[in-house]
Enzyme design. Structure first.
Site, PDB file in Angstrom:
ATOM      1  N   ARG A  90       0.450  -1.150  -0.206  1.00  0.00           N
ATOM      2  CA  ARG A  90      -0.274  -0.125   0.091  1.00  0.00           C
ATOM      3  C   ARG A  90       1.085   1.291  -0.502  1.00  0.00           C
ATOM      4  NH1 ARG A  90      -4.600   1.726   4.053  1.00  0.00           N
ATOM      5  NH2 ARG A  90      -5.403   3.747   3.729  1.00  0.00           N
ATOM      6  N   TYR A 242     -14.116   9.855  -1.082  1.00  0.00           N
ATOM      7  CA  TYR A 242     -13.159   9.826  -2.192  1.00  0.00           C
ATOM      8  C   TYR A 242     -12.946  11.079  -2.855  1.00  0.00           C
ATOM      9  CZ  TYR A 242     -11.807   5.670   0.533  1.00  0.00           C
ATOM     10  OH  TYR A 242     -11.320   4.920   1.642  1.00  0.00           O
TER      11      TYR A 242
END
Ligand code: G6P
Length: 418
Positions: A90, A242
């Site tokens: 990540r 987002y």
């Protein structure tokens, strides 16, 4: 009922166990089967889970498995919350794009594509192996990128699959706190794709209170979107967090370059959570877990399981096949909308026509997701390049080429074809 958690060694597992204790009247789980590739993490999370169940006086037994078949056998529901490559991968997803002045995020933009490339083949394999021993189990996918993974599984012919995200439940709770009402009185008109959604109406006992949330309570609502309150008011909807990666892309990138990325924070939180879980005196979900994005996901997950098992037709926001719900997308796209959930799975509620400000971006990102899935399933540098070129946050050939090379280089260990 038997619940299997694939990725049971995740730091999120106590979130689920905490939920199980709270909803025990609705969901009579007798076995929690934790499956993980890391035996060490399994031991720590199993011991922590057992302590939490004992303190909550919950009768479920916890079993541990490094193999998938024994874990999935006899399960009613298999919940998948895995992370291929862990937080180290990540960190790369979130930092490599910054070198090209592109967003560093684990599911949105180039980082999301890298995650999809690593994750889709693993998820297809997991679903196949679950189906081989237990074709009637429901598979709930909390593994990101949820939209692309759900589409991959449905496309491969897995019909008992539902994609789940905590975004809607988190907004429902937030609005309930702001309005000082019980969350169960609120229903959301939530539309879009996973991690690309807008709340278009917020119904309190059937009455739309979004105008009040944006007006009177705007200063409390807007921070949850990452966007300025006047912009949220002008939009007339509440975009998911987002969306600020799109609407405020350059500011976010500048902030990430100056202050670092989320993966670094999460690594620190996870280290401390694992220390707490390994401490035999800790018997409750640590407060620190609320600093993770999916902190309240057990509510969404366990409610959904109850509906799948009882076939009660209650409404849940889930990721499912579009069919004809959003007519501007292909039927096999995967969308995130409210759906009634019966024993045969989710059925999307009718969706009001979607205005161009939203539908343009939804269609654009759906096209990217289609190409991302092609790349993840079939491999090949050109497919990766095409997916990046199609992404609204990349879209320039020179940048797409540079990113393609760096993502493939960084993920070679997970991509046999690269
Ligand atoms: C939300 C999203 C999840 C995501 C999480 C990230 O819950 O819905 O899809 O995984 O946030 O949280 P983190 O603590 O890992 O940044």
């Amino acid at each position: 009922m038997k619940l299997t958690i694939v990725g049971g060694g995740s730091t999120y597992t106590p979130e689920l166990i905490d939920g199980l204790v709270r909803v025990r009247d609705r969901l009579d789980v007798s076995e929690v089967a934790l499956q993980d590739v890391s035996a060490g993490r399994l031991d720590v999370l199993a011991a922590m889970s057992r302590r939490m169940l004992a303190v909550g006086d919950h009768p479920a037994v916890v079993t541990t498995h490094t193999g998938l078949a024994p874990a999935a056998e006899g399960a009613d529901v298999v919940l998948v919350q895995l992370r291929v490559g862990g937080q180290a991968a990540r960190l790369q997803d979130e930092t490599l794009p910054l070198r090209c002045d592109c967003l560093g995020q684990e599911t949105t933009g180039a980082g999301g594509l890298a995650k999809a490339l690593r994750t889709v083949p693993v998820m297809l394999d997991v679903a196949e192996r679950v189906r081989a021993v237990n074709p009637s189990a429901w598979l709930i996918d909390f593994t990101n990128p949820v939209g692309i993974v759900t589409r991959a599984l449905l496309q491969a012919g897995h019909r008992r699959v539902v994609g789940l995200c905590s975004a809607a439940v988190v907004f429902q709770r937030h609005f309930a706190r702001v309005l000082d009402v019980d969350p169960s009185r609120l229903a959301l008109d939530h539309v879009g794709l996973n991690h690309l959604t807008w709340e278009r109406r917020v119904l309190l006992d059937g009455e739309d209170v979004l105008p009040r949330l944006l007006g009177e309570y705007g200063e409390k609502v807007a921070p949850a979107t990452g966007l300025p309150v006047d912009l949220v008011r002008r939009l007339g909807t509440v975009p998911s967090y987002y969306l600020h990666y799109y609407y405020a892309h350059d500011e976010v990138v500048a902030g990430q370059k100056a202050n670092g990325v989320r993966a670094q924070e999460v690594m620190e939180i996870e280290g401390r959570l694992l220390e707490a879980y390994a401490d035999p005196s800790v018997t409750a979900k640590p407060e620190l877990l609320t600093r993770r994005g999916g902190a309240f996901y057990s509510e969404a997950a366990l409610d959904l399981m109850a509906s799948l098992r009882d076939g009660d037709g209650r409404t849940h926001v889930v990721n499912l096949r579009n069919g004809s719900a959003l007519p501007f997308l292909s039927a096999d796209s995967v969308i995130e909308v409210p759906a009634t959930v019966g024993a045969d799975g989710p059925v999307a509620l009718p969706v009001a026509p979607v205005e161009p400000l939203l539908s343009g971006l939804i269609a654009h990102v759906t096209a990217y997701e289609h190409l991302a899935l092609e790349a993840a399933v079939h491999g090949g540098r050109d497919r990766v390049f095409r997916a990046l070129l199609a992404h609204p946050l990349v879209g320039r050939h020179a940048v797409a080429d540079r990113l393609t090379d760096s993502l493939l280089e960084a993920n070679r260990a997970y991509l046999p074809w690269a």
